[in-house]
Design an enzyme around this catalytic site. Sequence first.
Site, PDB file in Angstrom:
ATOM      1  N   THR A  98     -11.204   7.949   3.260  1.00 53.92           N
ATOM      2  CA  THR A  98     -10.168   8.417   2.352  1.00 53.92           C
ATOM      3  C   THR A  98     -10.729   9.424   1.351  1.00 53.92           C
ATOM      4  OG1 THR A  98      -9.209   6.208   2.479  1.00 53.92           O
ATOM      5  CG2 THR A  98      -8.383   7.631   0.752  1.00 53.92           C
TER       6      THR A  98
ATOM      7  N   HIS B 181       0.808  -1.229   0.000  1.00 57.04           N
ATOM      8  CA  HIS B 181       0.000   0.000   0.000  1.00 57.04           C
ATOM      9  C   HIS B 181       0.839   1.277   0.000  1.00 57.04           C
ATOM     10  CE1 HIS B 181      -3.485   2.358   0.256  1.00 57.04           C
ATOM     11  NE2 HIS B 181      -4.185   1.672   1.131  1.00 57.04           N
TER      12      HIS B 181
ATOM     13  N   LYS C 118     -28.542   9.356  -8.008  1.00 58.56           N
ATOM     14  CA  LYS C 118     -28.397  10.407  -9.035  1.00 58.56           C
ATOM     15  C   LYS C 118     -29.745  11.048  -9.352  1.00 58.56           C
ATOM     16  CE  LYS C 118     -24.181   8.914 -11.347  1.00 58.56           C
ATOM     17  NZ  LYS C 118     -23.683   7.908 -12.257  1.00 58.56           N
TER      18      LYS C 118
ATOM     19  N   LEU D 207     -28.210  13.150  -5.161  1.00 58.99           N
ATOM     20  CA  LEU D 207     -27.534  12.878  -3.882  1.00 58.99           C
ATOM     21  C   LEU D 207     -26.261  12.083  -4.129  1.00 58.99           C
ATOM     22  CD1 LEU D 207     -30.652  11.723  -1.816  1.00 58.99           C
ATOM     23  CD2 LEU D 207     -29.423  13.894  -1.549  1.00 58.99           C
TER      24      LEU D 207
END
Length: 598
Positions: free
Chosen positions: A424, A309, A393, A397
């Site tokens: 993230t 990572h 959509k 939202l």
Amino acid sequence: MTESTFSHQEELPDLPLPGLEETIDKYLKSLIPIITKDELNDVTNLAKKFTNSESGHRIQNFLELKSSTSKNWLEDWWYDAYTTNRESLLTQNMGAIIPKSFIQNCSQVSIASQIIHHMMTYWSLVRQEKIQVTKSRGTNWDMYQVYNLFNSCRVPALPKDKIERYFRTEAEGTCPSHVIILCNGHIWKMETVLDKQLIGTSEIQNCLKYIKANSTKIDENTIVKLTTLGRDTWALIRESLIVNSSQNLEIFKTIESAAFCLTLSDDFVENDSELMKYSIFGSSLNIYCDKNLNIIVLRDGKVCLQAEHGNVDAISLFAPCDFAADQLQNDPKLNEEILQNNISTPTPERVKFLLTGSVSSRVSEAERNFFALSSRTNVNVYHYSNFGATYCKKRKLYADTIIQIALQMAYLKTHNKLAPTYETASTRKFYHGRTETVRSLTPDLADYLEACENSATNETLKTLFFDAYNSHNTLMDAAREGKGIDRHFVGLRNAQSALKSYGEDHEISFLDHSSFAASGGNGNFSLSTSFLGYNENGCFGYVVPMCKDGYGAFYRINATSLTFTISNYLDDVTNGDEFCENLEYSLDFIKNVILTNE
């Protein structure tokens, strides 16, 4: 002429450094749902003192100087955040599955050969700088992670690891073009380029058949297992192996410089949850953990992967894997009768380390540690089918924000308390940008959840829900602009250390206060979460929870459904099955009570 992959790199804006007061104000607000009023008063006083103190000015000035002299003031420190972590990479690496690569009635070597060929096609496109520049809302994103996808390795060292990179574009010169194949613990080097051309899938199949035929007996003493050890231990063992033999050094370089690793496994699994767990915890024979990318093809052709990572973030890594899976789906040449081999393919080369007796004893230690960690890790792949991106959509939202609210509801329902949460956010609109943290447990979200607990009217719940929804979006927008909290704090701590090395002692007392760990700092976020894209049936994955009594929650947003991977530890207070049930309840509640008539 289309733009080349790296043509916009130097035009990208510098990563901004937020103002100190701005960051601290956001941080103090994030503490409101988590700590008592008295604790909040204490830490607020400490933070204000720091802001106005000579230490505060000195540390922020240090960061401002660093920011003014580099395009990304955080970059080296962010790599350090990974490379200084001395835990086993099993607790740091990403695991994932590649759903589209599974084709019924297709053999393991057939699928593996296709994946290698198509991954190396992508490698070749990166070398030629022909991968399309990623854009978000019309803005070019940084492509440095694409450059780092292949031919790299996190090499264990003291006091911190090194990320070694061997990739070069064609304009820059030659680049290693071999891959490493692992089979029953045996390590093989397989060249994929002959006379400047990628070899075809039939040639790769012949190589893989040769490898399988010559790796039938398990190598119990394989060095592969040692890569799962804690980083200090593995660094010392690696060093001793190099001291003992220059041949070992050459072999390390061969593995570390390879484009990627691929494992032919004799195992098979029943379902997505087992396959997802298998990507990290299947077998200590499977993965050279230090490598940038390890793809595992199981006996029945199912495919998963594990990746280091520190090198790149998940969404960057999924692009070549999804590319390979898409090519594989479209390729009619998967049956094996086409294997008339008229080309002299180089025979794969077995690589064998010279091991001492003391190293052999560490292999069994690694095996024991691996099994202990594997047996206490739980992974659930959970498919929610009552709505997805299309539904959101239509109502204008963001599905991501709804999911974050639902995750917090599920945690509260499971544990009767709120969870400091890490989400993230990408900062790839900036030069060499990686990620920022969104602390998605906001005071507004806590108010909404309290109203849910107290059976408030639907009208009240809707009002509070949208307050929480808007608060989250404001935080996410700020984080994407490089105006978050936690990366600035990484900077403050590193500036403090740097100044100490010059003989200057400065305290950051508000970060030493217990509220920092209580709110998720120092790796204590109870929910570690990430959105993994909209690619229907695309790659998706997970990491283990950030803390022992927490969960990892990672999700892909599909057109009419949501796909989650939930990870937790079995011997602690968490319960993955119950959490998934409560997540379903929470998503249904939001759809049926909050969003009805919206």
